[in-house]
Design a protein around this motif. Structure first.
Motif, mmCIF file in Angstrom:
data_model
loop_
_atom_site.group_PDB
_atom_site.id
_atom_site.type_symbol
_atom_site.label_atom_id
_atom_site.label_comp_id
_atom_site.label_asym_id
_atom_site.label_seq_id
_atom_site.Cartn_x
_atom_site.Cartn_y
_atom_site.Cartn_z
ATOM 1 N N ARG A 374 25.270 -1.509 -64.420
ATOM 2 C CA ARG A 374 26.265 -1.045 -63.441
ATOM 3 C C ARG A 374 25.845 -1.340 -62.000
ATOM 4 N NH1 ARG A 374 29.939 2.934 -63.746
ATOM 5 N NH2 ARG A 374 28.923 3.836 -61.965
ATOM 6 N N CYS A 375 25.206 -2.484 -61.784
ATOM 7 C CA CYS A 375 24.720 -2.768 -60.448
ATOM 8 C C CYS A 375 25.867 -3.129 -59.522
ATOM 9 C CB CYS A 375 23.718 -3.905 -60.479
ATOM 10 S SG CYS A 375 24.462 -5.492 -60.900
ATOM 11 N N SER A 377 27.211 -5.880 -58.868
ATOM 12 C CA SER A 377 27.204 -7.192 -58.235
ATOM 13 C C SER A 377 28.525 -7.891 -58.494
ATOM 14 C CB SER A 377 26.090 -8.058 -58.815
ATOM 15 O OG SER A 377 24.859 -7.432 -58.697
ATOM 16 N N THR B 25 14.890 -7.013 -60.387
ATOM 17 C CA THR B 25 15.288 -5.871 -59.558
ATOM 18 C C THR B 25 14.306 -4.722 -59.714
ATOM 19 O OG1 THR B 25 17.553 -6.528 -59.954
ATOM 20 C CG2 THR B 25 17.209 -4.318 -59.095
ATOM 21 N N ILE B 241 19.365 -2.783 -52.761
ATOM 22 C CA ILE B 241 20.271 -1.650 -52.584
ATOM 23 C C ILE B 241 21.166 -1.930 -51.381
ATOM 24 C CG2 ILE B 241 18.660 0.005 -53.559
ATOM 25 C CD1 ILE B 241 18.031 0.905 -50.713
ATOM 26 N N THR B 289 20.517 5.546 -55.054
ATOM 27 C CA THR B 289 20.918 4.150 -55.155
ATOM 28 C C THR B 289 20.789 3.628 -56.575
ATOM 29 O OG1 THR B 289 18.681 3.548 -54.550
ATOM 30 C CG2 THR B 289 20.295 3.605 -52.785
ATOM 31 N N ASP B 290 20.431 4.503 -57.504
ATOM 32 C CA ASP B 290 20.338 4.086 -58.910
ATOM 33 C C ASP B 290 21.680 3.499 -59.336
ATOM 34 O OD1 ASP B 290 20.003 3.837 -61.599
ATOM 35 O OD2 ASP B 290 20.145 5.983 -62.023
ATOM 36 N N TYR B 291 21.647 2.259 -59.764
ATOM 37 C CA TYR B 291 22.898 1.571 -60.102
ATOM 38 C C TYR B 291 23.694 2.322 -61.159
ATOM 39 C CZ TYR B 291 20.849 -2.684 -58.053
ATOM 40 O OH TYR B 291 20.301 -3.612 -57.233
ATOM 41 N N THR B 296 30.329 2.377 -58.039
ATOM 42 C CA THR B 296 30.167 0.934 -57.962
ATOM 43 C C THR B 296 30.573 0.349 -56.613
ATOM 44 O OG1 THR B 296 32.278 0.786 -59.074
ATOM 45 C CG2 THR B 296 30.343 0.414 -60.403
ATOM 46 N N GLN B 301 29.975 4.733 -52.894
ATOM 47 C CA GLN B 301 28.570 5.081 -52.671
ATOM 48 C C GLN B 301 28.409 5.927 -51.420
ATOM 49 O OE1 GLN B 301 26.778 1.236 -52.766
ATOM 50 N NE2 GLN B 301 26.837 1.118 -54.988
#
Lengths: 500, 366, 175, 223, 219
Positions: A374-375, A377, B25, B241, B289-291, B296, B301
């Motif tokens: 779930r980054c 990008s 990452t 991040i 900032t944990d994906y 999203t 955020q």
């Protein structure tokens, strides 16, 4: 609009390494006509063309081989002179490797043009006549979408577009055929653009060229200088700048409605290669039978741009381009972002073939899929503003409706999401699969509906037949009864009965 | 000419990749944590190192066991992606450095098994695993989790040696009252509850200004706020991040803190103290900032960060616990799907509501 | 004490009265799901589901004794639609469409007996006595009803070949 | 006949367990089970009510009309629980002090209403009795299990204060793990959710294995 | 099948529900009347047990339950006190105080002798964190017994952390602090309303004088 422009101008898309040079700087070569050409009947969006020649027939270069069939279709012409030796199935230039109908043409080696009807003063022609001639020449969009160009011209005429946008973006990495054309044949392209302006009735043409092609910008500016209505507009190099919606947004600031066409905002988009094809078709009467193809990739001996007759096999093109240095990891028709992987090299070049890429493993950079983290990008990369990760999750569990709910239908399959995905998730494959599934379900639904109608018709027929039978039986019975009664009562009635 | 090319399967486009990777990452984040971690080792000595090591190794072990139990393929690759290691590292950063070994092991179990694998593994967890473990430990074992040690730098004479350190971590040596100390936030909370004015309480040894040096009681992740900030800026610059969540967290704490402090300085800590205390910097740059567990989109955020900051301030100032970053993050984690839902990007050619936009009058485009 | 008992009893009686009246006034006929389902089914009564015709299958679906996937000619799309109508969750990913099949006639075996004609629910078979029959591809639904009626086994079900237009990108294997 | 009863018993104890299969009565199952003793007490009290309610409803099943069946069940169950509450308070006061809090909770225990609605109202009193007993024991077992696990992990004891519930003779049940203070979280609500979740998963694993074994056993037989 | 038809009748529903309600309420009424005395006795026994816990053996010879009174102490509700007498002489009093704990109110029963000395303190009800704050229970720790035998003046009524003489629990300060505050409050209340709480005549009698002197000394 300013804010919007800033938003989209800054954030969408990706910056892939373009790999265009040195192939883009190599001089254009022309490939000799091979012995045998396989001219596919499906070289455009829409219904396949209908063969107009018989096996054994002799044709000249530019003779029509197949007629358009249906509203969206295009004619196909002989790429060289020779004999039609077969009309049958050959492997299609498509990832599936499924067969496609093609006309096999055995070259006689002379490469003789048929009698061509050029036009010295096309601006005297009616716009509709130009469209007609473009249609007759079988010109399709050469950017890759292969939409019949004549149809687009006449549609724009009807919807009164004001601006003709020429797509010289060529944002796909590796590809440089449009770049090369603009450098080498700027005058022909500008002439084509002016012809298209005439045909569409648009007042100006904006030629969008990515700023990583300074030579092309220079050549085109030079060629367009005499014509105020043709403006060369450098645009930032960014993928997918060559996508219709993005280019329109950058050049005009207009956003095309999701279910609409560029015509809705008064523009029409054509590829620069198409402009040259239009020029050829109108000025010289030459139908579209060959095109410039970029042959590139780490496995290619001498990368560069090559004029290839339609119907030549990829394997022959590669051989002309210096052969393969090593076995490619992947063979691609088109660009690396949206092109199709080929099952093998024995498939023919078609009108839409902008490039043939033989990439090695490092260039493909394929890795095993990992779980989505779930980054986001992909969310940032998506030029449309979709949520690729959510769409893929829906599709993964077979929830196509959910995927449509988060925008599957707006996806242009540009590949930005999969390009940036750190987990190497084949997002585009998910979307392609889902779109195919949806189409299949729609077909099934239509078929079921048709079936129900047929079944209904049958039951009605059976009912009707039964009713008719019963009526007939009743009538006979009545007649017999009447006859018997008549016979019993009096004889003069006999003649009446006989008449009945 | 080589002509042997034959695709074994169908490949979908694109046929190129930007080269980013999950492991890449994770390694960067670990690199960013390194300065603060090393400073913590120096500040709190061998026990801090042992606890860190135990937590990390336990995380890897529990990840391995979970994957085995679930019959996953390619366990080695999943372990190698560095996510379990990072979870362990972050957890270790929030623990009292002299906590006994089992705190690290139980924390790793909660983080990896309950916080992550039960939900389906990497990418599927709703809550940040390290914070789940941190909160569960705090509630379950309040005593060891609130026993802080005063800084005893490795170079100082009183610092425990290697063997002594081992004994402390193995729980065979108890902290003397002289060694234990309260964190700044904990001290402020106690004083406040006694009715002592903060302006008086926070003079001398407990001056908030000392926070800049990082030499004070706390976890690895809260002593060196400046080093954590540096790591966070490194992540920001390298694009791992984005700025929205950290800025949101910092602003979410600083703004209400500044207002409240201006109104009642005796009852509310000032913004600077809030920012440099507790796990705020760690939370802002490494956890919020944990994906997986944050929204999203950038807009989402920012909202997420502001929420974390505000809840943190509320818990610190008005709640029962002196520190609230972990609770705030878990609460906002739970809201992430909702934030995501309402901050979807606008689709090109559509309105925010998802309907196609109206085309402008034709001809205007020129 | 008596007051408590009395009040509770009266309360009970009153509530009972209210419920009794409400059950009368608010009486709702169960919606005719069965009819809706029947309208969704192909209506060819081909019998592949094992129920007596499409109306039988609709009845079975309505009462839950048949799975939403019971109609082979309807395929995935119909199964999904039925599952949605019945409010069932259906794991479509496990459902593999075998792919459509069409009936074809082996010309060297057909004796022109016309028996298959009558069995076709969509009148897709053309033919006259002693003439080789033919099947209209467009009308054939692949229900295979005709196969058993042919005395010479001249009717064969053949899969529709996948064409470029009908090709679907395979789903990626889950990681 | 005995087959039916065996099915009833197996349903109640395992296959259709109130907590682990029907996922009913989760409110008491989570709120009360901070120790094995509490779970056992709540389970026993519920069982008693369940059995009597089942039999009562079954006896009255022919005269209850569908329109008012729910209110009738509720009135019956609520009165029953209140009577039990008063009786315990009066004559079993020690037990009442341990269980008192939970007895009122039984009124809202949907497992009892659920059984009345789903089973007792369409079965004979004998079957209703067996069903109530089996379901009750299944429920008691589930609650005791959850309670024991939470108690063990949360406070390091087993069956603490069991003698208050069962009498001094049962004080041998009370076990204390030396040197373990317990993880508080386990006796707080999140612990209940976690333990229940793991137990549910465990039951599914066992069922899946049993099914697989049954399938494996069936295959060679048919082949 | 007449029953089935009857069930469809609209009047059947009120009759049925009414009958069931009648049955239920009647049985409840019976149970309530049957258990009333037993319940009252049991509750009295409970209270007596708790009172016995805070009072030393042989401290009183009267029935405390019978000798209770409502004393106005300047709060919303009068305070219920139970007086302990030995041979008719007031010896002390037992009453409840409520402390503000970490997780809710803490109900405390305390006994004070005629000199204002705590005889015994017990926590009756609380919702403190198990394992931390529940050490105020006699069953968990004997901390609460350290509160016995102290007067308002003789002890520093605070935990050590706050400069007092009582232990706090590791990790929990709020709970003991709340108990100490409540007990100190109880002692202060006793000091203010000593006569009323002990059941002494307000003034005039010899015993009263002696106590008045003592009060004067202590105030």
């Amino acid at each position: 609009m300013g804010l919007m422009e800033k938003f989209f101008g800054l954030s969408w898309g990706i910056h892939p390494e373009d790999h265009k040079r040195p192939a883009a700087d190599a001089a254009t070569r022309t490939m000799p006509v091979p012995e045998r050409l396989f001219v596919s009947l499906s070289q455009h969006i829409g219904a396949p063309a209908r063969p107009a020649v018989l096996v054994g027939q002799q044709v000249k270069k530019g003779d029509k081989l197949a007629d358009p069939q249906g509203a969206v279709s295009a004619a196909i012409h002989a790429p060289t002179s020779g004999t039609v030796t077969a009309i049958g199935e050959i492997p299609a230039p498509h990832p599936s490797g499924l067969p496609v109908l093609a006309i096999t043409l055995e070259s006689d080696g002379k490469d003789e043009w048929a009698e061509l009807q050029g036009c010295p003063d096309p601006f005297a022609l009616e716009p509709a006549e130009i469209s007609r001639r473009v249609a007759a020449a079988g010109v399709v969009g050469l950017g890759g979408a292969t939409f019949p160009a004549a149809l687009k011209l006449s549609l724009s005429q009807k919807s009164r577009v004001s601006t003709l946008i020429m797509n010289g973006g060529e944002c796909e990495p590796y590809l440089s055929c449009d770049d090369r054309l603009m450098r080498d044949e700027a005058a022909a392209i500008v002439d084509g653009i002016r012809l298209m302006l005439h045909a569409t009735g648009a007042s100006e043409a904006l030629v969008g060229i990515e700023d990583n092609k300074p030579e092309a910008i220079a050549a085109m500016s030079e060629a367009a200088r005499p014509y105020a209505e043709v403006r060369i507009r450098p645009v930032p190099a960014r993928y997918p700048m060559g996508s219709e919606k993005q280019l329109i947004l950058v050049l005009t600031g207009q956003e095309v409605p999701a279910d609409g066409r560029p015509g809705d905002v008064g523009v029409v988009v054509h590829n620069v290669g198409t402009a040259r094809a239009v020029h050829e078709a109108i000025r010289h009467g030459r139908p579209l039978v060959s095109r410039l193809v970029t042959v590139n990739g780490a496995c290619v001996g001498q990368p560069g741009n090559i004029f290839v007759p339609v119907g030549a096999l990829v394997e022959e093109v590669l051989a002309f381009a210096g052969g393969l240095k090593k076995t490619p990891e992947r063979l691609i028709m088109g660009g690396p972002m949206m092109g199709m992987s080929l099952p093998h090299a024995r498939v023919p070049v078609v009108k839409g073939t902008s490039g043939i890429l033989a990439l090695d493993a490092a260039q493909v950079a394929d890795r095993a899929q990992e779980p989505c983290i779930r980054c986001a990008s992909c969310v940032r990369a998506c030029p449309i503003g979709l949520l690729p990760l959510e769409m893929a999750r829906h599709i993964q569990v077979g929830d196509l409706k959910g995927a449509v709910g988060v925008g599957l239908k707006d996806c242009i399959a540009c590949g930005c999401c999969a390009y940036v995905c750190p987990s190497h998730i084949p997002l585009v494959q998910y979307f392609a699969h889902a779109k195919g599934e949806m189409a299949a379900q729609e077909r099934a639904r239509l078929r079921a509906e048709a079936t129900r109608k047929l079944a209904q018709a049958r039951s009605e027929r059976l009912e009707r037949e039964a009713r008719e039978k019963a009526e007939l039986a009743a009538r006979r019975k009545a007649e017999r009864a009447a006859a018997a009664a008549a016979a019993a009562s009096a004889s003069p009635a006999v003649t009446e009965g006989a008449q009945a | 000419m080589t002509n042997t090319y034959n695709a074994s399967r169908t490949f979908a486009s694109p046929h190129a990749h930007g080269g980013s990777g999950v492991r890449h990452t994770m390694v960067r984040v670990q690199f960013a944590l390194l300065p603060a971690t090393l400073f913590g080792f120096w500040l709190y000595g061998w026990p801090a190192f042992f606890l860190w090591l135990i937590t990390l190794l336990s995380c890897l072990a529990f990840e391995f066991m979970s994957l085995r139990l679930m019959g996953r393929q390619q366990i080695g690759r999943t372990l190698g992606d560095g996510s379990a290691l990072l979870t362990g590292w972050l957890l270790a950063m929030t623990l009292p450095p002299w906590a006994p070994w089992w705190v690290g092991v139980v924390g790793a179990f909660i983080a990896i098994v309950i916080g992550k694998q039960v939900f389906g593994g990497l990418g599927h967890n709703v809550f940040n695993p390290a914070m789940v473990a941190r909160v569960a430990l705090l509630i379950s074992f309040p005593l060891p989790l609130t026993t802080w040690v005063a800084p005893l730098p490795l170079t100082s004479a009183a610092a425990p040696g290697f063997v002594e350190g081992l004994q402390i971590t193995l729980g065979q040596m108890h902290l003397t009252d002289a060694m234990s100390s309260a964190t700044l936030l904990g001290y402020a909370k106690t004083e406040l509850s006694r009715g002592v004015d903060l302006v008086q309480a926070l003079a001398g040894d407990h001056a908030p200004g000392l926070s800049w040096s990082g030499i004070r009681a706390g976890s690895l992740g809260e002593s060196a706020a400046v080093l954590i900030l540096a790591g966070g800026l490194f992540l920001l610059v390298t694009g791992v991040i984005r700025w929205q969540a950290p800025l949101g967290v910092l602003a979410g704490v600083a703004v209400p803190a500044a207002i409240a402090h201006a109104v009642a300085p005796g009852h509310y800590l000032d913004a600077g103290t809030h920012l440099l205390s507790g796990a705020l910097m760690l939370g802002a740059f490494f956890i919020a900032t944990d994906y997986v567990t944050s929204p999203t989109t950038g807009q989402g955020q920012l909202i997420f960060g502001l929420g974390v900051g505000l809840i943190t301030w509320v818990i610190r100032s008005l709640g029962g616990y002196p520190e609230g970053v972990a609770f705030a993050i878990l609460l906002m984690n739970a809201l992430t799907p909702i934030i995501d839902r309402y901050t979807k990007p606008r689709i090109l050619g559509r309105t925010r509501a998802g309907r196609p936009i109206d085309p402008p009058p034709v001809g205007k485009g020129a | 004490m008596l007051a408590a008992i009395l009040s509770l009893t009266i309360l009970g009686a009153l509530l009972g009265l209210a419920l009794g009246i409400a059950s009368r006034l608010l009486h709702v006929e169960t919606p005719p799901v069965q009819a809706e389902l029947e309208a969704m089914l192909p209506g060819t009564n081909c019998g592949q589901c094992g129920f007596p015709g499409c109306s039988g299958a609709a009845a079975a679906l309505a009462e839950g004794s048949a799975p939403p996937t019971c109609c082979p000619p309807g395929g995935k799309a119909l199964a999904a639609a039925i599952a949605e109508k019945l409010g069932l969750s259906l794991d479509l990913s496990s459902l593999t469409d075998e792919g459509p099949k069409l009936a074809t006639i082996a010309e060297d075996l057909c004796i022109g007996c016309c028996r298959c004609l009558k069995s076709c629910p969509t009148d897709a078979i053309l033919g006259a006595p002693k003439q080789i029959h033919n099947i209209l591809k467009e009308a054939c639904t692949g229900c295979a009803a005709c196969v058993d009626h042919c005395p010479t086994e001249a009717v064969v079900m053949q899969p529709v070949p996948v064409t470029l237009q009908h090709w679907v990108m395979p789903k990626p294997l889950a990681a | 006949m005995s087959g039916t009863i065996r099915t009833l018993v197996r349903d109640g104890l395992w296959d259709n367990n109130v907590v682990f299969a029907q996922m009913l009565a989760l409110c008491p199952a989570m709120a009360v089970t901070t120790s094995g003793t509490n779970g056992l007490g709540m389970g026993l009290a519920s069982t008693a009510v369940l059995v009597v309610a089942n039999v009562l409803v079954s006896l009255l099943r022919h005269i209850i009309s569908p329109q008012v069946r729910i209110p009738v069940f509720i009135v019956l169950i609520a009165s029953l629980v209140t009577v039990v509450d008063m009786v315990l308070n009066a004559w079993l006061h020690e037990l009442y002090k341990v269980l008192g809090l939970f007895i009122a909770l039984i009124v809202v225990n949907c497992a009892i209403l659920g059984r009345a609605e789903a089973f007792a109202s369409r079965s004979n009193p004998w079957h209703a009795l067996i069903d109530g007993l089996a379901m009750g024991i299944g429920f008691t077992g589930a609650l005791t299990l959850i309670g024991l696990i939470r108690e063990f992990l949360g406070s390091g004891t087993l069956f603490a204060q069991a003698s208050q519930l069962l009498g001094p003779a049962f004080s041998f049940l009370e076990i204390r793990v030396a040197g373990y203070g317990g993880a508080l979280l386990m006796i707080l609500p999140p612990g209940a959710f976690a333990v229940l979740g793991f137990l549910l998963a465990g039951k599914r694993v066992i069922d899946a294995r049993r099914e697989a074994r049954a399938a494996a056993a069936a295959t060679p037989a048919t082949a | 099948m007449s029953l089935e038809q009857l069930k469809e009748n609209t009047l059947y529903q009120p009759l049925l529900l009414g009958a069931v309600a009648l049955l239920a309420s009647a049985s409840l009424a019976w149970a309530a009347s049957a258990t009333r005395d037993a319940i009252a006795a049991a509750e009295a026994r409970d209270l007596r047990d708790s009172l016995a816990q805070v009072l030393p053996e042989g401290f009183a010879d009267n029935d405390l339950l019978a000798d209770s009174a409502q004393v106005e102490v300047g709060e919303a509700k009068p305070l219920t006190v139970y007086r302990a007498r030995l041979g008719g002489t007031p010896q002390g009093t037992v009453f409840k105080v409520v402390g503000k704990g970490y997780a809710g109110p803490i109900t405390i029963l305390m006994a004070v002798d005629r000199d204002g000395r705590t005889l015994g303190v017990r926590v009756l009800k609380h919702t403190e964190t198990p394992g931390l704050g529940d050490k105020i229970e006699i069953g968990k720790a004997d901390w609460i017994t350290t509160l016995s035998g102290k007067t308002l003046e003789s002890a520093r009524w605070a935990v050590k952390k706050d400069g007092g003489e009582f232990d706090q629990f590791a990790g929990a300060t709020i709970t003991p602090r709340a108990v100490l505050n409540a007990v100190r409050g109880g002692l202060e209340t006793f000091a203010r309303h000593r006569e009323a709480m002990l059941g002494l005549p307000q003034d005039g009698e010899p015993a009263g004088k002696a106590i008045a002197r003592k009060e004067g000394k202590s105030s």
